[in-house]
Design a protein around this motif. Sequence first.
Motif, PDB file in Angstrom:
ATOM      1  N   ASP A   1       0.806  -1.228   0.000  1.00 60.83           N
ATOM      2  CA  ASP A   1       0.000   0.000   0.000  1.00 60.83           C
ATOM      3  C   ASP A   1       0.839   1.279   0.000  1.00 60.83           C
ATOM      4  O   ASP A   1       0.287   2.373  -0.052  1.00 60.83           O
ATOM      5  CB  ASP A   1      -0.981  -0.002   1.182  1.00 60.83           C
ATOM      6  N   HIS A   2       2.161   1.155   0.063  1.00 60.21           N
ATOM      7  CA  HIS A   2       3.062   2.324   0.005  1.00 60.21           C
ATOM      8  C   HIS A   2       2.693   3.358   1.059  1.00 60.21           C
ATOM      9  O   HIS A   2       2.881   4.555   0.850  1.00 60.21           O
ATOM     10  CB  HIS A   2       3.022   2.983  -1.382  1.00 60.21           C
TER      11      HIS A   2
ATOM     12  N   GLN B   1      -0.054   5.313 -17.277  1.00 61.76           N
ATOM     13  CA  GLN B   1      -0.509   4.060 -17.904  1.00 61.76           C
ATOM     14  C   GLN B   1      -1.749   3.513 -17.197  1.00 61.76           C
ATOM     15  O   GLN B   1      -2.698   3.078 -17.858  1.00 61.76           O
ATOM     16  CB  GLN B   1       0.629   3.034 -17.864  1.00 61.76           C
ATOM     17  N   PHE B   2      -1.749   3.553 -15.857  1.00 57.11           N
ATOM     18  CA  PHE B   2      -2.941   3.091 -15.117  1.00 57.11           C
ATOM     19  C   PHE B   2      -4.172   3.875 -15.577  1.00 57.11           C
ATOM     20  O   PHE B   2      -5.265   3.323 -15.732  1.00 57.11           O
ATOM     21  CB  PHE B   2      -2.793   3.332 -13.605  1.00 57.11           C
ATOM     22  N   ILE B   3      -3.978   5.185 -15.758  1.00 60.80           N
ATOM     23  CA  ILE B   3      -5.106   6.053 -16.119  1.00 60.80           C
ATOM     24  C   ILE B   3      -5.639   5.679 -17.506  1.00 60.80           C
ATOM     25  O   ILE B   3      -6.848   5.484 -17.690  1.00 60.80           O
ATOM     26  CB  ILE B   3      -4.678   7.542 -16.088  1.00 60.80           C
TER      27      ILE B   3
ATOM     28  N   PRO C   1      -9.302  12.033  -7.027  1.00 59.68           N
ATOM     29  CA  PRO C   1     -10.444  11.739  -6.154  1.00 59.68           C
ATOM     30  C   PRO C   1     -10.431  10.255  -5.759  1.00 59.68           C
ATOM     31  O   PRO C   1      -9.971   9.411  -6.517  1.00 59.68           O
ATOM     32  CB  PRO C   1     -11.647  12.064  -7.035  1.00 59.68           C
ATOM     33  N   LYS C   2     -10.973   9.992  -4.596  1.00 61.09           N
ATOM     34  CA  LYS C   2     -10.952   8.639  -4.028  1.00 61.09           C
ATOM     35  C   LYS C   2     -11.519   7.587  -4.989  1.00 61.09           C
ATOM     36  O   LYS C   2     -10.986   6.485  -5.105  1.00 61.09           O
ATOM     37  CB  LYS C   2     -11.741   8.654  -2.711  1.00 61.09           C
ATOM     38  N   GLU C   3     -12.600   7.941  -5.685  1.00 64.07           N
ATOM     39  CA  GLU C   3     -13.236   6.971  -6.597  1.00 64.07           C
ATOM     40  C   GLU C   3     -12.276   6.579  -7.715  1.00 64.07           C
ATOM     41  O   GLU C   3     -12.265   5.423  -8.161  1.00 64.07           O
ATOM     42  CB  GLU C   3     -14.504   7.564  -7.239  1.00 64.07           C
ATOM     43  N   ILE C   4     -11.475   7.531  -8.160  1.00 64.78           N
ATOM     44  CA  ILE C   4     -10.527   7.238  -9.240  1.00 64.78           C
ATOM     45  C   ILE C   4      -9.337   6.445  -8.705  1.00 64.78           C
ATOM     46  O   ILE C   4      -8.890   5.465  -9.319  1.00 64.78           O
ATOM     47  CB  ILE C   4     -10.066   8.556  -9.925  1.00 64.78           C
ATOM     48  N   ILE C   5      -8.831   6.820  -7.533  1.00 64.51           N
ATOM     49  CA  ILE C   5      -7.719   6.076  -6.916  1.00 64.51           C
ATOM     50  C   ILE C   5      -8.129   4.612  -6.751  1.00 64.51           C
ATOM     51  O   ILE C   5      -7.348   3.693  -7.006  1.00 64.51           O
ATOM     52  CB  ILE C   5      -7.349   6.692  -5.538  1.00 64.51           C
TER      53      ILE C   5
ATOM     54  N   ARG D   1      -6.740  -1.031  -8.786  1.00 63.77           N
ATOM     55  CA  ARG D   1      -7.098  -2.376  -9.250  1.00 63.77           C
ATOM     56  C   ARG D   1      -6.200  -2.860 -10.385  1.00 63.77           C
ATOM     57  O   ARG D   1      -6.000  -4.060 -10.568  1.00 63.77           O
ATOM     58  CB  ARG D   1      -8.564  -2.408  -9.699  1.00 63.77           C
ATOM     59  N   VAL D   2      -5.677  -1.912 -11.177  1.00 66.27           N
ATOM     60  CA  VAL D   2      -4.793  -2.345 -12.264  1.00 66.27           C
ATOM     61  C   VAL D   2      -3.318  -2.300 -11.840  1.00 66.27           C
ATOM     62  O   VAL D   2      -2.462  -2.818 -12.536  1.00 66.27           O
ATOM     63  CB  VAL D   2      -4.992  -1.513 -13.563  1.00 66.27           C
ATOM     64  N   ARG D   3      -3.057  -1.681 -10.705  1.00 65.91           N
ATOM     65  CA  ARG D   3      -1.674  -1.611 -10.210  1.00 65.91           C
ATOM     66  C   ARG D   3      -1.239  -2.963  -9.653  1.00 65.91           C
ATOM     67  O   ARG D   3      -1.984  -3.592  -8.908  1.00 65.91           O
ATOM     68  CB  ARG D   3      -1.585  -0.547  -9.103  1.00 65.91           C
ATOM     69  N   GLN D   4      -0.064  -3.422 -10.014  1.00 66.59           N
ATOM     70  CA  GLN D   4       0.435  -4.657  -9.408  1.00 66.59           C
ATOM     71  C   GLN D   4       0.727  -4.389  -7.934  1.00 66.59           C
ATOM     72  O   GLN D   4       1.260  -3.335  -7.590  1.00 66.59           O
ATOM     73  CB  GLN D   4       1.712  -5.118 -10.103  1.00 66.59           C
TER      74      GLN D   4
END
Length: 361
Positions: A63-64, A93-95, A233-237, A242-245
């Motif tokens: 979770d860094h 890239q995640f975006i 925003p929290k919804e975007i984070i 979910r796509v972040r390893q």
Amino acid sequence: MTKITPQPGIMEIALYQGGAAHVEGVSDVVKLSSNENPFGPSPTTAEALRRAGHDLHRYPGTDHASLRNALAEVYGLEADNIICGVGSDEVLQFIAQSFAGPGDEVIYTEHGFSMYPLLAHACGATPVKVEETDRVVDVDKILAACTDKTRIVFIANPANPTGTMIPMAACKCLAEGLPEGVILVLDGAYAEFVDGYDGGAGMVESRDNVIMTRTFSKIYGLGGLRVGWGYAPKEIIDVLNRVRQPFNLNNLQLQMAEAALRDRAYTDKCRAENARMRAWLAEALEGHGVPSDPSSTNFLLARFADEKEANAADAYLKSQGLIVRKVAGYGLPHCLRITIGDEPSCRRVAHAIGQFKGGAA
Ligand SMILES: *Cc1c(COP(=O)(O)O)cnc(C)c1O
């Protein structure tokens, strides 16, 4: 023939070209082609590296939290709204991967960072290039280019390779004017070079359609470490995570980035020295008949008469051990992008350009 075929868009990707680092037959070269910090990272990162080296049998946290909390503290942000990546490139890239796909359009601007169209292709979306006005991002032109297929608008503010910047009020008009459901990405790779500029963090907090990205590669002098982050925003984070390893960043990256971040005195010194040498070099080049736009970054976009003169200047600088960046690929064939080095490097650049323009070449 093989039936193995890549996903749509992949073969449209032109491989990213990094800045050159060597000149055949010339020693004592100065690399001014990748906007790196000439002074390197804070000395505190060396100690962090030694410490992190003891931990390599352990998986990093997923979770860094420690780095995110440090970022929140230093920049006055909400830790829960931060995501960390392998360079800001990974966050970008995640975006793209999360919010655009086949049939969708991704807007970037005429001289925008080359990663934007590349990332659009990588997720099968269509990159749409919008004109700038005199090497400055033009909000009205971007808004006019939006269609019902637009999903993301990428701009860097300040921008690379132009070095120019638009005021926060213009960014607000852009965010405000976008059709519903379109995300504005403010790439703040050079934000720390601008005194008192928050990179758009305030806009992220007051709106639901803005993401800011930042990096340790530029003012922090850690391009080789590969750490960047995003604020959204929290919804975007929640989507991006979910796509972040889970283990995208390793122990060395996390601890060194945090050490660099906490050394505020060092960053302040780098910002001041960059501003001082940038003003000096811009004036020196101007004096040699090579103008540049006012830069808000750690580089200058030097303008020559035409492509031929820019190429000749590049070749002459190379012969003098000075590696700068050609930017024809960015639609600027008559320009060279020159990173602000330390004082001796800036003096060498000014001297060489003076000789070149004086006919010594
Ligand atoms: C250098 C740069 C970045 C940083 O990329 P990293 O992956 O963080 O090293 C992002 N955007 C722009 C416009 C840049 O110039």
